[in-house]
Write a protein that holds these residues in place. Structure first.
Motif, mmCIF file in Angstrom:
data_model
loop_
_atom_site.group_PDB
_atom_site.id
_atom_site.type_symbol
_atom_site.label_atom_id
_atom_site.label_comp_id
_atom_site.label_asym_id
_atom_site.label_seq_id
_atom_site.Cartn_x
_atom_site.Cartn_y
_atom_site.Cartn_z
ATOM 1 N N VAL A 338 11.267 -15.523 -38.571
ATOM 2 C CA VAL A 338 11.098 -16.796 -38.355
ATOM 3 C C VAL A 338 9.647 -16.759 -38.510
ATOM 4 C CG1 VAL A 338 12.667 -16.933 -36.776
ATOM 5 C CG2 VAL A 338 10.584 -16.492 -36.061
ATOM 6 N N THR A 339 8.518 -15.861 -38.545
ATOM 7 C CA THR A 339 6.746 -16.691 -38.729
ATOM 8 C C THR A 339 6.534 -15.935 -39.717
ATOM 9 O OG1 THR A 339 6.382 -13.848 -37.783
ATOM 10 C CG2 THR A 339 6.453 -15.751 -36.353
ATOM 11 N N ASP A 340 7.045 -16.108 -40.797
ATOM 12 C CA ASP A 340 6.803 -15.923 -42.187
ATOM 13 C C ASP A 340 6.150 -16.601 -43.159
ATOM 14 O OD1 ASP A 340 6.405 -15.161 -44.709
ATOM 15 O OD2 ASP A 340 8.006 -14.042 -45.015
ATOM 16 N N PRO A 341 5.188 -16.818 -42.805
ATOM 17 C CA PRO A 341 4.645 -18.203 -43.975
ATOM 18 C C PRO A 341 4.606 -18.589 -44.693
ATOM 19 C CG PRO A 341 2.952 -16.163 -44.308
ATOM 20 C CD PRO A 341 3.844 -15.692 -43.310
ATOM 21 N N GLY A 342 5.183 -17.242 -45.337
ATOM 22 C CA GLY A 342 6.238 -18.221 -46.944
ATOM 23 C C GLY A 342 8.008 -18.370 -46.284
ATOM 24 N N LEU A 343 8.118 -18.165 -45.404
ATOM 25 C CA LEU A 343 9.414 -19.051 -44.853
ATOM 26 C C LEU A 343 9.158 -20.635 -45.407
ATOM 27 C CD1 LEU A 343 11.805 -18.704 -43.910
ATOM 28 C CD2 LEU A 343 11.563 -19.118 -41.459
ATOM 29 N N ILE A 344 10.200 -21.704 -45.838
ATOM 30 C CA ILE A 344 9.762 -22.802 -45.821
ATOM 31 C C ILE A 344 9.550 -23.946 -44.744
ATOM 32 C CG2 ILE A 344 12.080 -23.507 -46.139
ATOM 33 C CD1 ILE A 344 9.585 -25.632 -47.993
ATOM 34 N N LYS A 358 13.733 -28.728 -35.839
ATOM 35 C CA LYS A 358 14.826 -28.372 -34.809
ATOM 36 C C LYS A 358 15.480 -26.726 -35.277
ATOM 37 C CE LYS A 358 19.260 -29.804 -32.913
ATOM 38 N NZ LYS A 358 20.157 -30.708 -33.378
ATOM 39 N N VAL A 359 16.202 -26.907 -36.458
ATOM 40 C CA VAL A 359 15.933 -25.659 -37.087
ATOM 41 C C VAL A 359 15.413 -24.544 -36.814
ATOM 42 C CG1 VAL A 359 17.197 -24.349 -39.717
ATOM 43 C CG2 VAL A 359 17.931 -27.185 -38.701
ATOM 44 N N HIS A 360 14.249 -24.142 -37.879
ATOM 45 C CA HIS A 360 13.191 -23.797 -37.037
ATOM 46 C C HIS A 360 13.350 -23.217 -35.743
ATOM 47 C CE1 HIS A 360 9.043 -21.467 -37.099
ATOM 48 N NE2 HIS A 360 10.195 -20.991 -38.252
ATOM 49 N N GLN A 361 13.339 -23.901 -34.686
ATOM 50 C CA GLN A 361 12.841 -23.842 -33.240
ATOM 51 C C GLN A 361 14.808 -22.952 -32.845
ATOM 52 O OE1 GLN A 361 13.300 -27.668 -31.611
ATOM 53 N NE2 GLN A 361 11.014 -27.133 -30.072
ATOM 54 N N MET A 362 15.762 -23.135 -33.627
ATOM 55 C CA MET A 362 17.113 -22.451 -33.023
ATOM 56 C C MET A 362 16.326 -21.152 -33.525
ATOM 57 S SD MET A 362 19.499 -25.471 -34.654
ATOM 58 C CE MET A 362 20.706 -24.411 -34.580
ATOM 59 N N MET A 363 16.109 -20.687 -34.665
ATOM 60 C CA MET A 363 15.999 -19.439 -35.524
ATOM 61 C C MET A 363 15.218 -18.629 -34.621
ATOM 62 S SD MET A 363 15.906 -21.108 -39.716
ATOM 63 C CE MET A 363 14.944 -19.225 -39.985
ATOM 64 N N TYR A 402 20.597 -23.617 -27.106
ATOM 65 C CA TYR A 402 21.455 -24.326 -28.334
ATOM 66 C C TYR A 402 22.441 -23.583 -28.610
ATOM 67 C CZ TYR A 402 16.945 -26.217 -30.325
ATOM 68 O OH TYR A 402 15.932 -26.708 -30.153
ATOM 69 N N PRO A 403 23.505 -23.590 -27.239
ATOM 70 C CA PRO A 403 25.200 -22.867 -27.626
ATOM 71 C C PRO A 403 25.429 -23.154 -28.716
ATOM 72 C CG PRO A 403 24.748 -24.562 -26.460
ATOM 73 C CD PRO A 403 23.916 -24.760 -25.900
ATOM 74 N N GLY A 404 26.124 -21.732 -29.214
ATOM 75 C CA GLY A 404 27.240 -21.566 -30.693
ATOM 76 C C GLY A 404 26.317 -21.626 -31.368
ATOM 77 N N TYR A 405 25.060 -21.036 -31.599
ATOM 78 C CA TYR A 405 24.566 -20.805 -32.278
ATOM 79 C C TYR A 405 23.951 -19.514 -32.028
ATOM 80 C CZ TYR A 405 20.262 -20.505 -35.423
ATOM 81 O OH TYR A 405 19.529 -20.012 -36.556
ATOM 82 N N VAL A 406 23.271 -18.875 -33.042
ATOM 83 C CA VAL A 406 22.282 -17.595 -32.813
ATOM 84 C C VAL A 406 22.198 -17.232 -34.336
ATOM 85 C CG1 VAL A 406 23.795 -15.381 -34.028
ATOM 86 C CG2 VAL A 406 21.748 -14.836 -31.849
ATOM 87 N N SER A 407 20.427 -16.806 -34.786
ATOM 88 C CA SER A 407 20.197 -16.466 -35.689
ATOM 89 C C SER A 407 19.655 -14.724 -35.470
ATOM 90 C CB SER A 407 18.252 -17.108 -36.179
ATOM 91 O OG SER A 407 17.992 -16.549 -35.375
ATOM 92 N N LEU A 408 19.756 -14.200 -37.184
ATOM 93 C CA LEU A 408 19.912 -12.495 -37.141
ATOM 94 C C LEU A 408 18.457 -12.390 -38.613
ATOM 95 C CD1 LEU A 408 22.964 -13.435 -36.980
ATOM 96 C CD2 LEU A 408 23.095 -11.064 -36.936
#
Length: 544
Positions: A338-344, A358-363, A402-408
């Motif tokens: 999630v910290t990769d500078p290449g991530l949009i 918000k999505v990045h926060q969730m990730m 963010y219940p109902g969400y998990v990032s891998l």
């Protein structure tokens, strides 16, 4: 060369353009004469190119000034010449921008000065309609003008600012005000952008050069006919027509030839695939529209097994947001950290793109890590490690901010199984099994260049690899956009690495500038031919 050959050559050059131009007024009958230019693709790239090819010409306005003093001094050196007649390579020197293509940076700087700094300086360009400069052309596209924008999800907001999406000569905000719409947060929906592009073609009088409903099936070099000899490009395909009777639409084959061809197809035709076991199973999808269809059909709701979203681009983020708003549980797997500078998401201003922030926060906040795999939870996630399939060993989908969400993060898909189980592998080699209702693989797309030999691979920077916008774009001259390996073949837009509309417009300038230069050279040759013919005729009269 004898007098007869010179006369035939002169007739061929003088008469050909007028005959071609007349046929462009009937899009139901594709011309069989040799056109100067054929454009394959009718998205914003093809539309902007058609605008310049139709005789709309950029000049430096007498009152215009550019905030870059170096560029302004260069423009002042030849203020009466159109931009198409100037040395683009010279004008590009010293400019910097968010594109690897120098002409794209130049044209963007002239259309939207200092836009990267949040400034709204007026463009120093003045557009004049000069029909004598027009180069007859034909733009081929599968659907209505606007290309892939008509197929994008219509409710999300564009990544680019609204004025970055507009084309020369028609302000997007002005057009939206006429439609009694407001641009939200300086951005617009893809549906609004698609409508704008379609209206642009009509407003600028470009319709006669557009042949929609066409699918190109073959592009190849063939021997030219007539006195000029040489080879030309032959384009074959089918055109969809709706007959007046009730027989339904038909596909009518066509063949048309051109001296030059521009590839402006974009890269949204073929969704990229993972290439793993089970990817062809019915529950594995590769399009945002398939997610919307599943929601509309009631196949996906808050009582469903989780949705697996694979990918860390903006379309994947849109899918996460859509499912999360419906309270559908979501697993989100992607290869980067999630910290990769290449991530949009790490490249977008937070204030301008709140939904993606918000999505990045969730990730970031809802990550599954090694500590989660080592502890058993009772969240009922349906996730298992393959070493201990009877335990649920993934971070709970019902906990956290963010219940109902998990990032891998840093996970790759290994396989999909017929029982709707997905096997993922982390960077440490541990595997996780997820029970899902649907898997949505959104990892980009590839252009459909099946009409070219070897799908266009010989034209890429690496001829051994498939053409890809990011990894292997077409190899073109940076100041003309002509293919390095094929003369008379040009490419623009995503095919040369331009993903943003604001930068693809530079391809139009480069291509039309090069074609205009060749046209001027051709006229000079005609003048020389006329002189030789006149001298020969004088000799014949004297001898008689």
């Amino acid at each position: 060369m004898d007098l007869k050959s010179l006369s035939l050559l002169l007739y061929h050059y003088i008469d050909k353009s007028s005959r071609v131009a007349m046929n462009l007024h009937d899009n139901d009958v594709l011309p069989r004469e040799i056109l100067p230019v054929i454009v394959i693709g009718n998205g914003p790239s093809g539309i902007c190119l058609s605008y310049l090819l139709s005789g709309y010409t950029p000049y430096l306005s007498p009152e215009g000034t550019h905030p870059n003093p170096l560029l302004q001094r260069k423009l002042d050196q030849q203020p009466t010449l159109s931009l198409l007649e100037q040395d683009l390579e010279y004008l590009c020197e010293g400019l910097e921008g968010r594109s690897a293509n120098p002409v794209a940076v130049l044209f963007d700087s002239l259309l939207l000065p200092d836009s990267d700094y949040g400034q709204e300086h007026a463009s120093p360009l003045l557009w004049r309609y000069e029909p004598e400069r027009a180069i007859p052309h034909l733009v081929l596209g599968k659907g209505p003008p606007g290309g892939a924008w008509h197929a994008m999800e219509g409710s999300m907001l564009t990544l680019s600012l609204a004025n970055w999406m507009e084309l020369p000569g028609l302000k997007l905000k002005d057009w939206m005000r006429e439609k009694r719409r407001n641009v939200r947060n300086d951005r617009a929906t893809p549906a609004e952008i698609a409508s704008y592009y379609q209206h642009y073609v009509s407003q600028m009088g470009l319709e006669d050069s557009f042949a929609c409903g066409t699918t190109v099936t073959s592009l190849r070099r063939v021997d030219g006919e007539g006195a000029s000899g040489g080879s030309v490009w032959e384009v074959q395909g089918t055109q969809r027509r709706d007959p007046l009777d009730e027989g339904g639409p038909t596909e009518v084959p066509f063949t048309v030839c051109a001296e030059n061809v521009v590839l402006a197809t974009g890269t949204h035709d073929i969704p990229a695939r993972l290439g793993v076991e089970g990817e062809g199973l019915p529950f594995v999808c590769h399009s945002f529209w398939e997610l919307e269809a599943a929601i509309s059909n009631g196949q996906l709701d808050n009582a469903s097994d989780p949705l697996l979203v694979v990918g860390a681009g903006l379309t994947a983020a849109d899918a996460v947001l859509t499912a999360h708003h419906l309270n559908t549980p979501v697993y989100h797997a992607f290869r980067r950290s999630v910290t990769d500078p290449g991530l949009i998401f790490n490249q977008l201003p937070k204030l301008l793109y709140p939904e993606y922030h918000k999505v990045h926060q969730m990730m970031t906040q809802q990550q599954q890590g090694p500590q989660d795999q080592d502890s058993t939870n009772t969240g009922g996630t349906g996730a298992q490690t393959d070493q201990q399939e009877n335990s649920n060993n993934t971070a709970s989908l019902s906990s956290g901010s963010y219940p109902g969400y998990v990032s891998l993060p840093k996970h790759c898909v290994v396989a999909f199984k017929p029982d709707r189980k997905c096997i993922l592998e982390g960077e440490d080699g541990r595997r996780t099994v997820l029970q899902v209702s649907m898997a949505l693989v959104l990892i980009g797309a590839h252009p459909n260049l099946s009409f070219l030999s070897e799908d266009g691979r010989p034209l890429g920077l690496n001829p051994q690899e498939p053409i890809s916008c990011r990894r292997n774009p077409l190899d073109v001259d940076p100041y003309t956009y002509e293919s390095v390996s094929e003369g008379g073949l040009y490419a623009m837009g995503p095919l040369v690495g331009e993903n943003f509309v604001r930068f693809l417009k530079g391809g139009s300038l480069a291509i039309v500038s090069d074609l205009a230069k060749r046209q001027r050279a051709k006229k000079e040759n005609l003048t020389n031919i006329r002189g030789v013919v006149g001298q020969a005729e004088s000799v014949c009269v004297t001898d008689s």
